[in-house]
Design a protein around this motif. Structure first.
Motif, PDB file in Angstrom:
ATOM      1  N   CYS A 111      -0.903   4.353   0.046  1.00  0.00           N
ATOM      2  CA  CYS A 111      -1.687   5.567   0.283  1.00  0.00           C
ATOM      3  C   CYS A 111      -0.901   5.916   1.578  1.00  0.00           C
ATOM      4  CB  CYS A 111      -3.122   4.312   1.506  1.00  0.00           C
ATOM      5  SG  CYS A 111      -4.303   4.043   0.489  1.00  0.00           S
ATOM      6  N   CYS A 136       0.502  -1.572   0.318  1.00  0.00           N
ATOM      7  CA  CYS A 136       0.380  -0.095  -0.052  1.00  0.00           C
ATOM      8  C   CYS A 136       0.918   1.180  -0.001  1.00  0.00           C
ATOM      9  CB  CYS A 136      -0.968   0.231   1.778  1.00  0.00           C
ATOM     10  SG  CYS A 136      -2.047   1.325   1.338  1.00  0.00           S
ATOM     11  N   LYS A 181      -3.036  -1.213  -4.189  1.00  0.00           N
ATOM     12  CA  LYS A 181      -1.264  -1.304  -4.592  1.00  0.00           C
ATOM     13  C   LYS A 181      -1.080  -2.679  -3.470  1.00  0.00           C
ATOM     14  CE  LYS A 181       3.474  -0.253  -5.648  1.00  0.00           C
ATOM     15  NZ  LYS A 181       3.933  -1.552  -5.197  1.00  0.00           N
ATOM     16  N   CYS A 191      -5.558   2.490  -2.477  1.00  0.00           N
ATOM     17  CA  CYS A 191      -5.342   2.434  -3.288  1.00  0.00           C
ATOM     18  C   CYS A 191      -5.350   0.670  -4.070  1.00  0.00           C
ATOM     19  CB  CYS A 191      -4.013   2.464  -3.640  1.00  0.00           C
ATOM     20  SG  CYS A 191      -2.176   1.576  -2.207  1.00  0.00           S
TER      21      CYS A 191
END
Length: 310
Positions: A262, A260, A273, A271
């Motif tokens: 963010c 992440c 990710k 996000c």
């Protein structure tokens, strides 16, 4: 093995690839087949896909890998075209890949290829793929001064780029610059006397070679794409030889190692990710003292390795 091109850090690469039974591996820069040979010889059950855009390299690799016929496929293409090679070979995912981003010993030592700045009468060529239209002679003689300045600064990190470009412009206005010796002399005449030594043209030659072969173009996207073709626990091994390409590899590994991204103030991740790799080399691996003594060209090599986590 022949001495067409001496592969660098072979044992370290094999260890990094963690070759496993039945695995499919990709050697994106086959050269004379040195690393490819080692991969295939390490396990009788593995298969290999290899690419190189140099026709002489493909011919040499084909001969060298003959003992493993049926277990490998060679393609004369840029490794950035890996998707087409994989599709032709009927492969979707791989267990590991190697990119050796250096120029081969054979290319340096072959006068006609025009890579060696100390070879006075060598033509200004520098093409890894002799089918390509762009040569070093065209870059030096036909590029705008502003483009030459950018290339020397960005790809060569050359401190004296402005004076070198001015001198190139002055000389080419009188005669076409055709040989490595001419270009080396221009560089030597363009730098302050205390910096004039045999290798002072190295950065200029590197910069022009990178431009001719598009070495950095699309490297980030290609490396990211190859990593996403890895099976879980698959390995990515990359050998670099100068700071520009090493920086790109390090950046890709770091980006894919992050989960992440963010802001910390966000209460939950938005996000989406996910972490894609684990970096196995916190610092790059370098050649041993013994290898450097036996092969001086290994001294600038850096090996970075990452493991696919999902």
């Amino acid at each position: 093995m022949s001495e067409y091109h001496r592969p660098i850090m072979v044992n370290e690469v094999l260890e990094g690839l963690n070759v496993r039974d039945g695995g499919i591996y990709f050697d994106g820069t086959a050269g004379g087949g040195g690393h490819s040979f080692a991969i295939l010889a390490s396990n009788p059950t593995v298969r290999l896909i290899a690419t190189d855009k140099d026709g002489e390299a493909i011919a040499e690799a084909t001969k060298r890998l003959e003992p493993f016929r049926g277990r490998f496929k060679l393609y004369r293409t840029d490794f950035k075209n890996y998707a087409e090679a994989f599709a032709d070979a009927g492969v979707e995912k791989i267990d590991g890949f190697l990119l050796d981003l250096g120029i081969s010993s054979h290319q340096i030592d072959t006068r006609e290829r025009g890579f060696a700045y100390m070879c006075d009468d060598a033509p200004l060529d520098m093409r890894m793929d002799d089918r390509a239209p762009l040569t070093a002679e065209i870059v030096v003689n036909e590029y705008e001064e502003s483009a030459l300045l950018r290339i020397l600064r960005e790809y060569g990190e050359e401190t004296f780029a402005p004076s070198i470009v001015r001198r190139i412009a002055a000389v080419r206005s009188q005669e076409r610059i055709r040989t490595c010796g001419q270009l080396r002399n221009i560089v030597e005449e363009s730098v302050p006397a205390k910096y004039r030594f045999n290798a002072c043209a190295k950065k200029t030659f590197q910069a022009i070679r990178i431009e001719v072969n598009g070495e950095l173009e699309g490297l980030k996207e290609c490396l990211t794409g190859l990593i996403r073709r890895l099976k879980p626990d698959g390995r990515a091994c990359v050998l670099t030889f100068h700071s520009l390409e090493d920086r790109i590899v390090k950046e890709v590994f770091r980006s894919l190692n992050e989960a992440c991204v963010c802001p910390k103030t966000f209460p939950v991740c938005v996000c989406g990710k996910k972490r894609e790799v684990e970096i196995l080399t916190k610092k790059p691996i370098t050649a041993s003292d013994e290898e450097v003594r036996e092969n001086s060209r290994s001294s600038s090599a850096k090996l970075r390795i990452a493991r696919k986590v999902e």
